[in-house]
Enzyme design. Structure first.
Site, short mmCIF file in Angstrom:
data_model
loop_
_atom_site.label_atom_id
_atom_site.label_comp_id
_atom_site.label_asym_id
_atom_site.label_seq_id
_atom_site.Cartn_x
_atom_site.Cartn_y
_atom_site.Cartn_z
N ASN A 198 0.83 -1.21 0.00
CA ASN A 198 0.00 0.00 0.00
C ASN A 198 0.86 1.26 0.00
OD1 ASN A 198 -2.88 0.81 0.11
ND2 ASN A 198 -3.09 -1.09 1.26
N ARG A 203 2.62 4.73 -0.17
CA ARG A 203 2.27 6.14 -0.08
C ARG A 203 3.57 6.94 -0.18
NH1 ARG A 203 -1.83 3.70 -0.38
NH2 ARG A 203 -3.80 4.02 0.74
N LYS A 261 -1.35 -8.13 -7.61
CA LYS A 261 -2.55 -7.59 -8.24
C LYS A 261 -2.21 -7.05 -9.62
CE LYS A 261 -2.56 -5.59 -4.31
NZ LYS A 261 -2.71 -4.69 -3.14
N GLY A 318 -4.62 -5.59 -11.68
CA GLY A 318 -5.71 -4.73 -12.13
C GLY A 318 -6.79 -5.53 -12.83
N GLY A 357 -6.51 -9.33 -13.54
CA GLY A 357 -6.62 -10.38 -12.52
C GLY A 357 -5.49 -10.34 -11.52
N ASP A 382 -7.86 -3.22 -1.27
CA ASP A 382 -8.28 -3.69 0.05
C ASP A 382 -9.32 -4.79 -0.09
OD1 ASP A 382 -6.67 -1.62 1.04
OD2 ASP A 382 -8.36 -0.21 1.04
N ASP A 387 -14.91 3.79 -0.11
CA ASP A 387 -13.78 2.87 -0.12
C ASP A 387 -14.16 1.46 0.30
OD1 ASP A 387 -12.52 5.20 -0.71
OD2 ASP A 387 -11.17 5.20 1.02
#
Length: 326
Positions: free
Chosen positions: A172, A174, A232, A234, A237, A269, A305
């Site tokens: 994740n 940032r 991941k 997108g 798959g 998530d 979200d």
């Protein structure tokens, strides 16, 4: 509130109060917003709680109306908030989000510097009954918030590992919260290699490992002791590489078609909720990736979200009516 038995699953991080624009346009022009809750770690907590898991959430909020809103929202979702502390000296983080154009990521403005959650520290982990813990889910957001929150992440990994709990880690990323990409890469890779299951997006995996293809990204972590790497991809798959019955296996599971993408925030998530829930339910990895793709696809079809995360009943319906494309 009176607490029952300690939670079997735990997540930790920063929950924020989010204000979503009610119409399209730059935030500076918007007059009306809808209040919601935001935060990758608590999205996963909510998703797993909706699927019937006993999930705990550890964080800090300010002694303010936004902190009260977050606690009430999480508890209404069935999340155990016994480890959600109230900080009288620092505020709850806020964010304002544009109404996304279909298929695009919305612009977001944060007010989180110096928030209550950024003052999390290793001391916060000591009150957790780790012996009761079955699984810890972590992301790369808490270690980006502050040095003390970073130390908390490493402390949780140490305690969970010593107690025999499994660990999943979603980077994740940032980047704006870090001093440099190098610092981010080194810190998050140290955490990742302490997990059982690592769940990066393809772009995240490339940035963290400096390798291009899913196979090479997976090799980076598998060679350092991780059991499975789930990437991941997108709409295409997801990719799996890991150890099954003592043998390494790799495969791609195609994505679930979506007629209309409303807001892509929260898709990762949702994917984590699907994968973690299936693996903890004893499903094989191929089924876990299919469920991750399925729930991720639900998340992109709503504005919030976590509003698209299904309940047990809804998941049963979805799994019954959609073809298993694994």
């Amino acid at each position: 509130m009176t607490h029952s038995a300690p939670p079997e699953l735990l997540t930790f991080g920063e929950a924020m109060t989010m204000f979503v624009a009610e119409c399209h346009g730059e935030l500076s022009t918007i007059e009306r917003f809808t209040r919601r809750i935001a935060g990758a770690d608590n999205n996963v907590a909510i998703g797993l709680a909706r699927l019937g898991f006993k999930v705990g959430w550890l964080s800090r909020v300010g002694e303010d109306v936004f902190g009260t809103f977050i606690r009430r929202t999480l508890e209404a979702e069935g999340v155990d908030c016994r480890h959600l502390g109230v900080d009288p000296e620092h505020p709850t983080g806020l964010l304002f989000k544009e109404r996304a154009q279909e298929g695009t990521d919305p612009n977001v403005t944060y007010f989180r510097r110096g928030s209550a959650a950024s003052h999390l520290s290793p001391d916060d982990a000591e009150a957790v009954d780790i012996a009761a813990l079955r699984h810890l889910h972590a992301t790369g957001i808490p270690p980006a918030l502050s040095e003390s929150a970073r130390a908390l992440s490493f402390r949780f990994f140490e305690r969970a590992r010593a107690a025999g709990a499994s660990i999943s880690f979603d980077p994740n990323l940032r980047p704006r919260l870090w001093g440099s990409d190098k610092e981010m890469r080194e810190t998050l890779n140290r955490l990742a290699v302490g997990a059982d299951w690592v769940l990066p997006g393809l772009a995240e995996g490339r940035l963290l490992t400096e390798r291009e293809h899913p196979e090479a990204i997976a090799d980076f972590y598998l060679s350092r002791g991780v059991s499975a790497v789930i990437i991941k991809l997108g709409p295409e798959g997801s990719y799996y590489r890991g150890i099954l019955s003592g043998q390494e296996e790799s495969f791609i599971v195609a994505g679930c078609p979506v007629d209309r993408v409303i807001d892509t925030v929260g898709a990762g998530d949702g994917f984590a909720v699907g994968v973690i829930s299936a693996l903890l339910d004893g499903q094989d990895p191929r089924k876990a990736l299919w469920r991750g793709n399925l729930i991720g696809a639900q998340a992109v079809q709503v504005i919030g979200d976590m509003e698209g995360l299904p309940t047990c009943e809804r998941l049963t319906v979805l799994e019954g009516i959609l073809p298993d494309i694994s």
